[in-house]
Design an enzyme around this catalytic site. Structure first.
Site, PDB file in Angstrom:
ATOM      1  N   ASP A  44      -2.331  -6.357 -15.689  1.00 35.53           N
ATOM      2  CA  ASP A  44      -2.520  -7.387 -15.403  1.00 35.53           C
ATOM      3  C   ASP A  44      -3.921  -7.527 -16.804  1.00 35.53           C
ATOM      4  OD1 ASP A  44      -0.985  -6.540 -13.493  1.00 35.53           O
ATOM      5  OD2 ASP A  44      -2.095  -8.368 -11.352  1.00 35.53           O
ATOM      6  N   GLU A 228       1.454 -12.300  -5.755  1.00 39.79           N
ATOM      7  CA  GLU A 228       1.031 -11.667  -7.131  1.00 39.79           C
ATOM      8  C   GLU A 228      -0.030 -12.552  -7.734  1.00 39.79           C
ATOM      9  OE1 GLU A 228       1.493  -6.515  -6.991  1.00 39.79           O
ATOM     10  OE2 GLU A 228       2.913  -7.771  -8.629  1.00 39.79           O
TER      11      GLU A 228
END
Ligand code: FRU
Length: 487
Positions: A44, A228
Site C-alpha cells: 500500500d 481495508e
C-alpha cells in the site's frame, strides 16, 4: 541472469534512439514511469502528503526481501508527482517497549500539523504520521492499535511519540487510519476500519493525541471481503461550479467476485460527525485486477489525487519480477460526474504526466520502447493488441457494450492459476464507439475511458523483449507518444 539476456540485447539495440543511460538500465518488467522501489517488496501507498513544495510518498515496505514481511514505511519524494527520489526508510519495524513483541508499521496517514495542535512541532508546524502498530509473533498478528510519530525535518527523520498507542480498542484487527483536517469544525477526523466487521469508524481530535468516537458506517455495499484502507474526501462535481459531495472509498472487494481484491466507494455527505451514503449498491473504483489500497493526498490545494498499489493480494507475492516486487499507479485526479444512474467517480491521469512524453508514435509496428501512451478510438467489435509478438498479446477492446482487457495470452501467466483473466465493464450509456487512453509501461497497463468514468489497471508479463501494437476492427490511433521514464 538468463532472464536478463534478451533485455540487455534490447538495451544495446536501442542505443542511438533513446538516452544511453536509460536504455542500459532497463531491467526485465521494470516500469519506467511508474514508481518502483530500487529493491524489495512494496504494498500500500501510505501517508501521501504535500508539504513545503514536496510530495511525499510513504509506503508499505519490506527492507529484507521481495515478499511481504517486516513491514516498515519506505519513503520517496517528488517536486512534480512524476519524478520520484527514493529516500531512506522512514519508519522501521521495532520491538514493543513493554512486551518486547515485534511491531510492524502498517498502513496509515501523514499530515501537516499546521498550527502545532499536537505540541510536538519544534517550530510552527511539522509532519505527523499516524499508523497502525501491528503487534505480531512470527508474522501472526496479535493486536492492532494506532500510533503516532513526528518529524521536524520534512520527513527525513522520525521520532515515535512516547505515549503510544494513541488509539486502542483492544482488537486484533483494527487498522489503516486516514486523518484529515475538517475545516468547518477546526478539528482532525480519523477514518479507520474494523476489517472483519465491514465497518468504518470515524473519530475526532483537537490535538492528534486523544481521540473520541464520532460514528460508524458499514455493512453496506460489497461485504464479500474484509474492509481495508478507508479514505474520506470531498470532490467537485464536474460542470457544477462550487458543488461538492463527499466520497468514502475503501479496499476489499472486487467487482469480479471474492477471488480477488479491489476497491469500492460510496458517494454521500459528511457533516463532521456522520458519513451518509446516497447509495447502498456497491460501486467500484476500478475494473482491472491491479489497483488496491488507493488513498488521496493530504494538504493538497485545489485537487484530489489518488495513488494505488498496482497488484492484487491473490498473486502479489508471486508476480515474476526479480529484484523488486510491486509498483504504484500513475497519480489520478478525482472528481464526480453526473450520470443517468447518479454521481460516479471519474479518474484522470494527472496533467503532469504529459511532461514525460517523448517522440510521437507514427508507426505502431516499430516501437522503440515498451513504455508509451496511446489515444485510441475503438468502435463496437474493435480492439487494440499490445505487447504483441508471435504467440503473445494483451487485448484492450470494446465488445457487446463492454470495455475489456484480456491478458490470458499476455506472456507469463503461469505463476498463479488465477492470473490469466479477462476484465470487463459495461460502458453506459450505450454507444457505438469509445475513446480510450492507454498507458503502457513494461508490465503495467492503465486504461481510462469515457472521461475517466471507467478504469482498468492490469499487470502483464510479456516474455518477448520486442513487441508491437496492432489495431483491429477499425480501431484508430488518434495520438501516441513514447514515454521517457524519469527516475
Ligand atoms: C492492505 C493491508 C492493510 C495493512 C497493510 C499491511 O493491503 O492489508 O490493511 O495495513 O496491508 O501491509
Amino acid at each position: 541472469m538468463k532472464n536478463y539476456v534478451p533485455y540487455i540485447l534490447m538495451a544495446i539495440s536501442m542505443i542511438g534512439c533513446a538516452p544511453k543511460e536509460k536504455a542500459l538500465t532497463i531491467e526485465m518488467h521494470r516500469p519506467q514511469f511508474h514508481y518502483t522501489p530500487k529493491k524489495n517488496w512494496i504494498n500500500d501507498p501510505n501517508g501521501l502528503v504535500f508539504y513545503d513544495g514536496e510530495y511525499h510518498l510513504f509506503y508499505q515496505y519490506n527492507p529484507f526481501g521481495t515478499t511481504w514481511g517486516h513491514m516498515s514505511w519506505g519513503h520517496a519524494v517528488s517536486k512534480d508527482l512524476v519524478s520520484w527520489q527514493e529516500l531512506p526508510i522512514a519508519l522501521e519495524e521495532y520491538s514493543d517497549p513493554i512486551t518486547g513483541d515485534s511491531t510492524m508499521i502498517f498502513s496509515g496517514t501523514a499530515l501537516v500539523d499546521k498550527n502545532n495542535t499536537s505540541g510536538l512541532c519544534a517550530g510552527k508546524d511539522c509532519m505527523i504520521a499516524i499508523y497502525t502498530s501491528n503487534i505480531h509473533k512470527d508474522n501472526q498478528g496479535l493486536k492492532q492499535h494506532q500510533s503516532l510519530a513526528y518529524s521536524n525535518d520534512k520527513g527525513r527523520s522520525w521520532k515515535r511519540y512516547d505515549k503510544n498507542p494513541i488509539l486502542d480498542i483492544d482488537r486484533k484487527d483494527f487498522r489503516d487510519p486516514k486523518v484529515f483536517w475538517y475545516e468547518p469544525q477546526q478539528k482532525w477526523v480519523m477514518a479507520l476500519v474494523v476489517p472483519d466487521l465491514f465497518k468504518v469508524q470515524l473519530y475526532e481530535s483537537k490535538n492528534l493525541l486523544s481521540w473520541s468516537l464520532l460514528s460508524e458506517f458499514g455493512n453496506v455495499g460489497d461485504t464479500l471481503k474484509i474492509w481495508e484502507c478507508p479514505d474520506l474526501y470531498q470532490l467537485p462535481i464536474e460542470g457544477q461550479t462550487n458543488k461538492t459531495k463527499w466520497v468514502l472509498s475503501l479496499s476489499g472487494s472486487h467487482p469480479a467476485g471474492s477471488d480477488f481484491v479491489g476497491m469500492q466507494y460510496f458517494v454521500g455527505d459528511f457533516d463532521g460527525t456522520h458519513f451518509t451514503s446516497e447509495q447502498t449498491e456497491p460501486l467500484y473504483v476500478e475494473h482491472g485486477k491491479d489497483f488496491y489500497a488507493g488513498i488521496v493526498f493530504n494538504n493538497l490545494p485545489n485537487r484530489t489525487i489518488m495513488i494505488g498499489w498496482v497488484n492484487n493480494w491473490t498473486y502479489a507475492n508471486q508476480v515474476p519480477t526479480s529484484t523488486w516486487r510491486g509498483a504504484f499507479s500513475i497519480p489520478r485526479e478525482l472528481s464526480l460526474t453526473e450520470t443517468e444512474s447518479g454521481l460516479r467517480l471519474a479518474q484522470k491521469p494527472i496533467d503532469e504526466i504529459r511532461k514525460l512524453r517523448g517522440e510521437e508514435i507514427k508507426d505502431l509496428k516499430s516501437l522503440t520502447s515498451q513504455s508509451f501512451e496511446l489515444d485510441i478510438e475503438i468502435p463496437e467489435g474493435g480492439s487494440v493488441s499490445v505487447f504483441k509478438s508471435e504467440n503473445e498479446e494483451t487485448i484492450v477492446g470494446y465488445q457487446n457494450g463492454k470495455l475489456f482487457l484480456d491478458r490470458t495470452k499476455s506472456g507469463n501467466v503461469s505463476f498463479n492459476k488465477d492470473f490469466a483473466s479477462i476484465e470487463s465493464v459495461d460502458v453506459l450509456p450505450k454507444t457505438d464507439r469509445i475513446s480510450v487512453r492507454i498507458f503502457i509501461d513494461q508490465s503495467i497497463i492503465e486504461v481510462f475511458s469515457t472521461d475517466g468514468r471507467y478504469a482498468i489497471t492490469d499487470q502483464v508479463f510479456p516474455t518477448q523483449q520486442k513487441t508491437s501494437v496492432e489495431l483491429n476492427g477499425n480501431a484508430m490511433l488518434i495520438n501516441g507518444w513514447l514515454i521517457i521514464g524519469l527516475d
